[in-house]
Design a protein around this motif. Sequence first.
Motif, PDB file in Angstrom:
ATOM      1  N   HIS A 185       0.841  -1.201   0.000  1.00 16.22           N
ATOM      2  CA  HIS A 185       0.000   0.000   0.000  1.00 16.22           C
ATOM      3  C   HIS A 185       0.877   1.252   0.000  1.00 16.22           C
ATOM      4  CE1 HIS A 185      -3.265   2.762   0.821  1.00 16.22           C
ATOM      5  NE2 HIS A 185      -2.621   3.200   1.896  1.00 16.22           N
ATOM      6  N   LEU A 186       1.914   1.241   0.815  1.00 18.02           N
ATOM      7  CA  LEU A 186       2.827   2.385   0.864  1.00 18.02           C
ATOM      8  C   LEU A 186       3.598   2.533  -0.446  1.00 18.02           C
ATOM      9  CD1 LEU A 186       4.185   1.976   4.502  1.00 18.02           C
ATOM     10  CD2 LEU A 186       2.584   3.704   3.670  1.00 18.02           C
ATOM     11  N   PHE A 187       4.034   1.414  -1.002  1.00 18.79           N
ATOM     12  CA  PHE A 187       4.730   1.478  -2.294  1.00 18.79           C
ATOM     13  C   PHE A 187       3.799   2.026  -3.370  1.00 18.79           C
ATOM     14  CE2 PHE A 187       7.504  -2.277  -0.812  1.00 18.79           C
ATOM     15  CZ  PHE A 187       8.443  -1.404  -0.272  1.00 18.79           C
ATOM     16  N   GLY A 188       2.528   1.622  -3.328  1.00 19.60           N
ATOM     17  CA  GLY A 188       1.573   2.095  -4.315  1.00 19.60           C
ATOM     18  C   GLY A 188       1.316   3.589  -4.238  1.00 19.60           C
ATOM     19  N   LEU A 189       1.514   4.170  -3.054  1.00 15.15           N
ATOM     20  CA  LEU A 189       1.349   5.618  -2.897  1.00 15.15           C
ATOM     21  C   LEU A 189       2.576   6.397  -3.360  1.00 15.15           C
ATOM     22  CD1 LEU A 189      -0.370   5.754   0.622  1.00 15.15           C
ATOM     23  CD2 LEU A 189      -1.425   6.293  -1.578  1.00 15.15           C
ATOM     24  N   THR A 196      -5.102   3.738   8.634  1.00  8.91           N
ATOM     25  CA  THR A 196      -5.047   2.771   7.540  1.00  8.91           C
ATOM     26  C   THR A 196      -4.505   1.496   8.175  1.00  8.91           C
ATOM     27  OG1 THR A 196      -4.659   4.429   5.821  1.00  8.91           O
ATOM     28  CG2 THR A 196      -3.948   2.168   5.361  1.00  8.91           C
ATOM     29  N   HIS A 197      -5.247   0.387   8.036  1.00  7.64           N
ATOM     30  CA  HIS A 197      -4.864  -0.787   8.803  1.00  7.64           C
ATOM     31  C   HIS A 197      -5.255  -2.083   8.095  1.00  7.64           C
ATOM     32  CE1 HIS A 197      -9.114  -0.190   9.828  1.00  7.64           C
ATOM     33  NE2 HIS A 197      -9.150  -1.486  10.120  1.00  7.64           N
ATOM     34  N   GLU A 199      -7.944  -7.959   5.188  1.00  7.82           N
ATOM     35  CA  GLU A 199      -8.337  -6.896   4.262  1.00  7.82           C
ATOM     36  C   GLU A 199      -7.649  -5.586   4.650  1.00  7.82           C
ATOM     37  OE1 GLU A 199     -12.442  -4.496   2.958  1.00  7.82           O
ATOM     38  OE2 GLU A 199     -12.478  -6.092   4.462  1.00  7.82           O
ATOM     39  N   LEU A 200      -7.094  -4.894   3.665  1.00  9.47           N
ATOM     40  CA  LEU A 200      -6.522  -3.577   3.912  1.00  9.47           C
ATOM     41  C   LEU A 200      -7.636  -2.541   3.896  1.00  9.47           C
ATOM     42  CD1 LEU A 200      -3.856  -1.781   4.106  1.00  9.47           C
ATOM     43  CD2 LEU A 200      -4.253  -1.349   1.683  1.00  9.47           C
ATOM     44  N   VAL A 201      -7.753  -1.767   4.973  1.00  5.91           N
ATOM     45  CA  VAL A 201      -8.755  -0.708   5.082  1.00  5.91           C
ATOM     46  C   VAL A 201      -8.027   0.635   5.068  1.00  5.91           C
ATOM     47  CG1 VAL A 201     -10.590   0.289   6.482  1.00  5.91           C
ATOM     48  CG2 VAL A 201     -10.274  -2.194   6.416  1.00  5.91           C
ATOM     49  N   VAL A 202      -8.290   1.436   4.062  1.00  2.00           N
ATOM     50  CA  VAL A 202      -7.607   2.722   3.927  1.00  2.00           C
ATOM     51  C   VAL A 202      -8.264   3.735   4.858  1.00  2.00           C
ATOM     52  CG1 VAL A 202      -6.970   4.590   2.366  1.00  2.00           C
ATOM     53  CG2 VAL A 202      -6.969   2.215   1.554  1.00  2.00           C
ATOM     54  N   GLU A 250      -6.950   7.371   7.501  1.00  2.00           N
ATOM     55  CA  GLU A 250      -6.476   8.747   7.432  1.00  2.00           C
ATOM     56  C   GLU A 250      -5.001   8.909   7.775  1.00  2.00           C
ATOM     57  OE1 GLU A 250      -9.017  10.755  10.135  1.00  2.00           O
ATOM     58  OE2 GLU A 250     -10.862  10.146   9.139  1.00  2.00           O
ATOM     59  N   THR A 251      -4.257   7.822   7.819  1.00  2.00           N
ATOM     60  CA  THR A 251      -2.862   7.920   8.238  1.00  2.00           C
ATOM     61  C   THR A 251      -1.869   7.655   7.116  1.00  2.00           C
ATOM     62  OG1 THR A 251      -2.899   5.609   8.975  1.00  2.00           O
ATOM     63  CG2 THR A 251      -3.388   7.324  10.628  1.00  2.00           C
ATOM     64  N   THR A 252      -2.347   7.580   5.889  1.00  2.00           N
ATOM     65  CA  THR A 252      -1.446   7.357   4.762  1.00  2.00           C
ATOM     66  C   THR A 252      -1.756   8.343   3.635  1.00  2.00           C
ATOM     67  OG1 THR A 252      -2.926   5.615   3.927  1.00  2.00           O
ATOM     68  CG2 THR A 252      -0.987   4.911   5.204  1.00  2.00           C
ATOM     69  N   ALA A 253      -0.716   8.763   2.945  1.00  2.31           N
ATOM     70  CA  ALA A 253      -0.836   9.684   1.817  1.00  2.31           C
ATOM     71  C   ALA A 253       0.438   9.581   0.986  1.00  2.31           C
ATOM     72  CB  ALA A 253      -1.044  11.111   2.308  1.00  2.31           C
ATOM     73  N   PRO A 254       0.417  10.043  -0.268  1.00  2.00           N
ATOM     74  CA  PRO A 254       1.648  10.061  -1.065  1.00  2.00           C
ATOM     75  C   PRO A 254       2.729  10.887  -0.363  1.00  2.00           C
ATOM     76  CG  PRO A 254      -0.261  10.448  -2.449  1.00  2.00           C
ATOM     77  CD  PRO A 254      -0.749  10.527  -1.040  1.00  2.00           C
ATOM     78  N   PRO A 255       3.980  10.525  -0.553  1.00  2.00           N
ATOM     79  CA  PRO A 255       5.065  11.297   0.083  1.00  2.00           C
ATOM     80  C   PRO A 255       5.197  12.668  -0.537  1.00  2.00           C
ATOM     81  CG  PRO A 255       5.969   9.706  -1.451  1.00  2.00           C
ATOM     82  CD  PRO A 255       4.499   9.422  -1.373  1.00  2.00           C
ATOM     83  N   ARG A 256       5.694  13.613   0.249  1.00  2.00           N
ATOM     84  CA  ARG A 256       5.945  14.949  -0.297  1.00  2.00           C
ATOM     85  C   ARG A 256       7.078  14.892  -1.276  1.00  2.00           C
ATOM     86  NH1 ARG A 256       5.677  18.954   5.014  1.00  2.00           N
ATOM     87  NH2 ARG A 256       3.409  19.122   5.078  1.00  2.00           N
ATOM     88  N   ARG A 257       6.953  15.651  -2.336  1.00  2.00           N
ATOM     89  CA  ARG A 257       8.010  15.690  -3.342  1.00  2.00           C
ATOM     90  C   ARG A 257       9.198  16.469  -2.803  1.00  2.00           C
ATOM     91  NH1 ARG A 257       6.991  11.637  -6.691  1.00  2.00           N
ATOM     92  NH2 ARG A 257       4.853  11.733  -7.524  1.00  2.00           N
TER      93      ARG A 257
END
Length: 368
Positions: free
Chosen positions: A196-200, A321-322, A356-359, A361-368
Motif C-alpha cells: 500500500h505504501l509502495f503504491g502511494l 489505515t490498517h 483486508e486492507l482498510v484505507v 487517514e494515516t497514509t498519503a503520497p510522500p511529499r516531493r
Amino acid sequence: MNDALYARVFATLKERIESGAIDVGERLPTQSQLADEFGVSTITIKHALDMLDRAGYIKRRPRLGSEVISRTAGLGAARSTSTLPTIGCVLTSFDDSFGTRVLWGILDASLGRANVVLGRTEGFHDREQGLLAQYRDLGVDGLILQPGSSEWIAPAILDLVSTQLPLVILDRNLDGLPVSTVCSDNVASGRAAAEHLFGLGHRNIGLVTSSGTVSTLDDRHRGFVYAHAEHALAFTSAHEYRKVSSVVPDHEVSVDDDLANLKEFLTTNSHLTGFVASEHAVGLLLVRALRELGLEVPQDVSVVSFDAPQHVFDDEVRRFTHIDQHEHALGQATLESVLAQLSERGRVAKQVLPTELVVGETTAPPRR
C-alpha cells in the motif's frame, strides 16, 4: 454486544412457527432461500435451523429439508445447559483494537452449542500453564488457547496433545506439534501493508514491531520483506525497529523509555517516509513519537497498522489505515474447530483466514 445473526434468524423463525404462520407439517424454505431472505450466509442459516431442531420446533431430514413438528418448544429447549460441552478459552488479553471481537465471535458461535469458560494470562507463562491445568482438572471438553509465545510451549499443552483433548491454537503457529490452529494470513498481511505504501509512491519505508516472541510478528515481518523483493527495492534491517516492549504484557518497560528509543531510531532514519506498525498500540506509540519530533501524519510520514478499534460514536477519532483481520470470523472458526474435534477425536486442521486492507487517514503520497 449484539446477538449473533443466527440467533436473530432463530427468533424470527420461532415466532413464525409459534404464531402459526408456518404450520405444523409444513417445510421451511431451503437454506439458500432463507439466506437470501435474511441477507446472511447459509452457515448462519444452518446454525439457526440447528437451534430450532434442538428446541423441538422442527425436524431436519437429509435431502428432505426441515419440517415443522411442533408450535411449542419440545424436550430440546428444556435440555439443561449442563449437557452442552464446556470449552475453556485462554487468551493473552483483549481490548477494542484486537481480541474483543474475537471473543464475540467465540461466544456468538457457542450460543446453544457450548458453554465457554474464559481466562486471561496477560502473556505470563505461569498463568498460562496454571489456567490450562485448571481447566483440564475441571474436566472441560475442549480448549481454545492463544499462547503468549511461540517459542515457549507450556507443558500442559504437551499433555493435552498426548491425550487428544480437543485443542485449538488461536492467532499463533506452534511448529512441530500436531495441533489445530486458526490464524490470519499474516504473511500476506505484511506484504499488503508494505505494498500500500509502495503504491502511494513511498520507496523508503520502515517496520516497527513489539518485542514479542510470537509467530504472528515473524510472519508479518516476512511479508514486509517479500513486498520489497516483489518491487525490486532494497531491504535493510536498519529500517526496522523490533524492540517496542511497553505494549507486551509480560514486560516492564515504561512508555517513556520506549518513546525515547523510538525517537532515536526515527531520527537516525529520517529519510523513511512511511512505516508499517505491527499492531495498533505500536502504531499509536509511533504516531506519538513522530509528533514529538515535529512530524505530522500523514503529511510528513505515513503509517499503516494492524487492527483498529471501531469508534462508532466518535467521528473525530483518527482512523488508521490498517489491516483488518476479521476478528469475529476468527473467533467463530476457532469455536467451530473445537466442536469438530468433539465429533472426530484426533482431528488436526490448520485454518488460515484472509485479511483486508482498510484505507484510513494515516497514509498519503510522500511529499516531493
